[in-house]
Design a protein around this motif. Structure first.
Motif, mmCIF file in Angstrom:
data_model
loop_
_atom_site.group_PDB
_atom_site.id
_atom_site.type_symbol
_atom_site.label_atom_id
_atom_site.label_comp_id
_atom_site.label_asym_id
_atom_site.label_seq_id
_atom_site.Cartn_x
_atom_site.Cartn_y
_atom_site.Cartn_z
ATOM 1 N N SER A 264 -5.247 -2.571 -4.541
ATOM 2 C CA SER A 264 -6.020 -1.735 -3.625
ATOM 3 C C SER A 264 -7.451 -2.261 -3.586
ATOM 4 C CB SER A 264 -6.007 -0.273 -4.091
ATOM 5 O OG SER A 264 -6.810 0.518 -3.240
ATOM 6 N N ARG A 266 -11.094 -1.662 -1.887
ATOM 7 C CA ARG A 266 -11.733 -0.522 -1.234
ATOM 8 C C ARG A 266 -13.252 -0.626 -1.343
ATOM 9 N NH1 ARG A 266 -10.490 -0.487 -6.020
ATOM 10 N NH2 ARG A 266 -11.607 0.667 -7.631
ATOM 11 N N ASP A 312 -9.874 1.099 2.683
ATOM 12 C CA ASP A 312 -8.964 0.928 1.554
ATOM 13 C C ASP A 312 -7.782 0.109 2.055
ATOM 14 O OD1 ASP A 312 -7.398 1.081 -0.667
ATOM 15 O OD2 ASP A 312 -7.705 3.223 -0.989
ATOM 16 N N ASP A 314 -4.443 -2.406 1.100
ATOM 17 C CA ASP A 314 -3.489 -2.877 0.102
ATOM 18 C C ASP A 314 -3.152 -4.344 0.361
ATOM 19 O OD1 ASP A 314 -3.377 -0.530 -1.230
ATOM 20 O OD2 ASP A 314 -1.488 0.151 -0.380
ATOM 21 N N TYR A 400 -4.309 7.553 -9.704
ATOM 22 C CA TYR A 400 -3.820 7.307 -8.350
ATOM 23 C C TYR A 400 -3.972 8.573 -7.507
ATOM 24 C CZ TYR A 400 -1.763 2.757 -9.354
ATOM 25 O OH TYR A 400 -1.577 1.441 -9.665
ATOM 26 N N LYS A 402 -2.720 10.349 -3.523
ATOM 27 C CA LYS A 402 -1.916 10.307 -2.297
ATOM 28 C C LYS A 402 -2.408 11.417 -1.372
ATOM 29 C CE LYS A 402 2.325 11.844 -2.099
ATOM 30 N NZ LYS A 402 3.805 11.962 -2.277
ATOM 31 N N LYS A 408 1.984 7.087 0.657
ATOM 32 C CA LYS A 408 1.534 5.986 -0.181
ATOM 33 C C LYS A 408 0.544 6.475 -1.232
ATOM 34 C CE LYS A 408 0.481 2.169 1.863
ATOM 35 N NZ LYS A 408 -0.259 1.127 2.626
ATOM 36 N N TRP A 409 0.856 6.107 -2.488
ATOM 37 C CA TRP A 409 -0.100 6.343 -3.568
ATOM 38 C C TRP A 409 -1.098 5.181 -3.599
ATOM 39 C CZ3 TRP A 409 -0.578 10.629 -6.513
ATOM 40 C CH2 TRP A 409 0.472 11.543 -6.522
ATOM 41 N N ARG A 410 -2.375 5.505 -3.728
ATOM 42 C CA ARG A 410 -3.411 4.483 -3.760
ATOM 43 C C ARG A 410 -4.149 4.503 -5.096
ATOM 44 N NH1 ARG A 410 -4.501 2.098 0.993
ATOM 45 N NH2 ARG A 410 -3.673 3.045 2.905
ATOM 46 N N TYR A 411 -4.369 3.295 -5.624
ATOM 47 C CA TYR A 411 -5.128 3.163 -6.874
ATOM 48 C C TYR A 411 -6.576 3.601 -6.655
ATOM 49 C CZ TYR A 411 -7.951 0.729 -10.369
ATOM 50 O OH TYR A 411 -8.884 0.414 -11.326
#
Length: 459
Positions: A264, A266, A312, A314, A400, A402, A408-411
């Protein structure tokens, strides 16, 4: 007796001659007699020829003794004389008269001293001197203002060549002072401070800072031998001064991953606005990567900022190296680049994987619930491993998020459990959604994920 009488007569005649007056030049056997011209004049004097104009010059002679014809002659100091007949202009009485002749003088007339003389018959001529002065026309060539489009406050250079139309035609004018004038759109010309002299080739360069769109020109005030001139104009358009941008809070994570994992990338793009830095929405940001040992940056992806200016993106991790984000600018806004962030990429370990024990993330909680926009959220929990019984374990654990409605899960960031396994992290809240801790595991223990916790963000 006769001889004495002859001598007496001659003596008497000699006495009579002396009584009659002095002997004139004519009686002495020459052709010069008293002048019949009483005065001469040239109007105007001096004769000033400006540029390509023609000046009408009147030659005047006044005579006496009922003169019937007057001849005039003009001659330059260095040159051939020209003769002409003057025409009677007026009777002045008592045998006196005024005579005139007119002639055009122009750029071909030599700028030196001349002589005008007038004569009647074989009498003595009367003369006077006059002078011709040439004031040559000037003009500008090759006028150009550059650049044609500038940002407010940047320099504009006006260049050109100053020439004069002299006796031998057009030629450059060296060492002449030239001024710069500017007219804004819809306004009038005004001269700007400063001036320059032309060089040996008549060329000049004038510089000034641009504040408005408009037209630029050069001006020459002239000299005793040259007329002044104003050049043609050249337009320059001025853009509003570009505002600055910046990328803050940049990061790429997690800090180490296995080849093929997703990263990720960002950050926050901000604009220098009227009241300070604020998020810059709807802008494209490029994601760049430079592998370890390389000096080359390559664009691998791009993303768009949201309404808060955040982006952000990926990406897939292939090699270890540095990541950064770049905004390439917009109309009236300068581009900017972020700091760099390094990510280590490990090769996948060969199978079979060594036997490992279990782990678990328990007691996860996100608070407060709900939370106001851009206020801090606090996350707590505990990491334990099964090492003959559940006990706390020191290791890195990732947070994480969402967003509501997303799959989608984001770091977000990484934190480290202490020796007792306790976890703590905090971050600003920008949107409602679900949060969780993830332990990716290591050589001794499998990974695990906490339960998710939903937090509503109020604006």
């Amino acid at each position: 007796m006769v001889k004495r009488i002859r001598v007496a007569v001659v003596a008497a005649l000699g006495i009579a001659t002396l009584v009659a007056g002095p002997v004139t030049a004519a009686s002495a056997g020459t052709n010069i007699v008293d002048p019949a011209v009483s005065s001469v004049s040239v109007n105007p004097n001096p004769i000033v020829v400006k540029g390509s104009e023609t000046v009408k010059v009147v030659f005047t002679a006044e005579t006496k003794d009922n003169a019937s014809k007057v001849t005039g002659v003009i001659k330059p100091e260095l040159g051939v004389e020209t003769s002409f007949e003057l025409a009677k202009d007026a009777d002045l009485g008592s045998g006196k008269a005024r005579w005139k002749y007119s002639k055009d003088f122009n750029r071909q007339s030599a700028p030196i001293k001349w002589t005008f003389r007038a004569v009647v018959g074989n009498t003595t001529p009367v003369s006077t001197e006059f002078s011709v002065k040439q004031v040559y026309e000037t003009d500008f060539d090759d006028i150009a203002a550059a650049p044609s489009v500038v940002d407010e406050g940047e320099w504009v250079t006006l260049s050109g060549v100053l020439r004069q139309n002299g006796a031998d035609g057009w030629a450059v004018v060296p060492n002449a002072r030239v001024h710069l004038a500017f007219r804004p759109l819809g306004g009038s010309y005004s001269r700007l401070p400063g001036s320059v002299e032309t060089n040996g080739q008549g060329k000049f360069w004038l510089k000034a800072r641009a504040s408005k769109s408009g037209h630029w020109r050069a001006e020459y005030d002239g000299s005793p031998t040259r007329l002044g001139a104003k050049s043609e104009t050249d337009r320059v358009d001025v853009r509003a001064k570009a505002r600055s941008s910046r990328i803050v809070g940049f990061g790429a994570g997690p800090g180490w991953v296995t080849e093929g994992d997703r990263l990720s990338v960002r950050g926050l793009l901000q604009l220098d606005a009227q009241h300070g830095w604020e998020g810059y929405r709807g802008q494209k940001v490029a994601i760049l990567f430079r592998a370890d040992g390389s000096s080359r940056w390559d664009q691998v992806d791009s993303g768009w900022t949201n309404r808060d200016g955040r982006f952000d993106v990926d990406v897939t991790a292939r090699r270890s190296g540095h990541w950064r984000a770049e905004f390439r600018g917009a109309d009236g806004v300068k581009g900017s680049s972020s700091d760099t962030d390094h990510v280590t990429v490990r090769k996948p370990e060969p199978a079979p994987e060594p036997e490992r024990a279990a782990s678990r993330v328990i007691g996860f909680n996100a608070s407060p619930e709900p939370v106001r926009y851009r206020k801090y959220l606090t996350f707590t929990g505990k990491l334990q491993v099964d090492d003959g019984g559940w006990e706390g374990y020191r290791a890195k654990v990732s947070l994480y998020f969402k967003a509501t409605g997303s799959k989608k899960w984001r770091y977000v960031k990484v934190t480290t459990a202490n020796g007792s396994g306790k976890l703590y992290a905090k971050t600003l809240a920008y949107g409602s959604g679900y949060w969780k801790f993830v332990f990716k595991g290591d050589d001794d223990f499998y990974g695990d994920s906490s339960r998710s916790d939903y937090v509503k963000v109020r604006r």
